[in-house]
Design an enzyme around this catalytic site. Structure first.
Site, mmCIF file in Angstrom:
data_model
loop_
_atom_site.group_PDB
_atom_site.id
_atom_site.type_symbol
_atom_site.label_atom_id
_atom_site.label_comp_id
_atom_site.label_asym_id
_atom_site.label_seq_id
_atom_site.Cartn_x
_atom_site.Cartn_y
_atom_site.Cartn_z
ATOM 1 N N CYS A 23 45.996 1.023 -135.232
ATOM 2 C CA CYS A 23 46.592 0.825 -133.954
ATOM 3 C C CYS A 23 47.846 -0.195 -134.615
ATOM 4 O O CYS A 23 48.110 -0.093 -135.797
ATOM 5 C CB CYS A 23 45.933 0.029 -132.965
ATOM 6 S SG CYS A 23 45.163 -1.656 -133.458
HETATM 7 C C1 RB5 Z 1 49.899 -0.951 -128.244
HETATM 8 O O1 RB5 Z 1 50.949 -1.371 -128.045
HETATM 9 C C2 RB5 Z 1 49.022 -2.083 -129.049
HETATM 10 O O2 RB5 Z 1 48.656 -3.093 -128.219
HETATM 11 C C3 RB5 Z 1 48.094 -1.510 -130.023
HETATM 12 O O3 RB5 Z 1 48.514 -0.505 -130.901
HETATM 13 C C4 RB5 Z 1 47.229 -2.572 -131.080
HETATM 14 O O4 RB5 Z 1 48.227 -3.097 -131.883
HETATM 15 C C5 RB5 Z 1 46.295 -3.373 -130.256
HETATM 16 O O5 RB5 Z 1 45.768 -4.268 -130.905
#
Ligand code: RB5
Length: 147
Positions: A66
């Protein structure tokens, strides 16, 4: 090795680069999405299916990306049988497997560049759990929390 990979929008670009890299290494890689870049998508929608596949041994290890790697790590560890961690250094990438039997690596697509991600994943995939008694004992204590 049969692997699973996933990302939300924050890890979309890094996943797109890592997938062919893993295949070139000879791994069979199942992509759990996201399949299109959508700034509104939610990491649990991709991380949880991958984590369930890891827990069910449908894939041997998982790579979840993420933006920071934090959300992916939190979500993955909610699935019983998954031992996931956000990894940003080489030592933890292999020691997490050797000592803690880590079966999912979480990366931050907005934090970790491709070359570093590549090295972290190689270290993660080459490492094996030692099966040392003290590590088994600790993991049994962790596994009790899943009951
Ligand atoms: C998305 O914007 C972001 O919050 C997600 O990809 C991640 O970093 C969450 O931990």
């Amino acid at each position: 090795m049969k692997l699973g990979i996933c990302s939300d929008h924050g890890g979309f670009e890094l996943k797109a680069i890592l997938l062919p890299f893993l295949e070139q290494m000879g791994h069979e890689v199942k992509d759990y999405g996201a399949f299109t870049l959508d700034d509104k998508d939610d990491y649990p929608d991709f991380v949880v299916p991958l984590a369930k596949a890891v827990a069910a041994n449908e894939v041997v290890r998982g790579i979840a990306i993420c933006g920071s790697g934090v959300g992916a790590s939190i979500a993955a560890n909610k699935v019983a049988g998954v031992r996931a961690a956000l990894i940003q250094d080489h030592f933890s990438a292999h020691q997490g497997v050797e000592d803690d039997n880590m079966n999912m690596i979480c990366l931050g697509g907005r934090v970790t560049g491709f070359a570093s991600a590549q090295e972290l994943i190689v270290a993660f995939l080459q490492a094996e759990f030692t099966n040392a008694e003290r590590h088994l004992r600790r993991l049994q204590k962790v596994a009790l929390l899943e009951k």
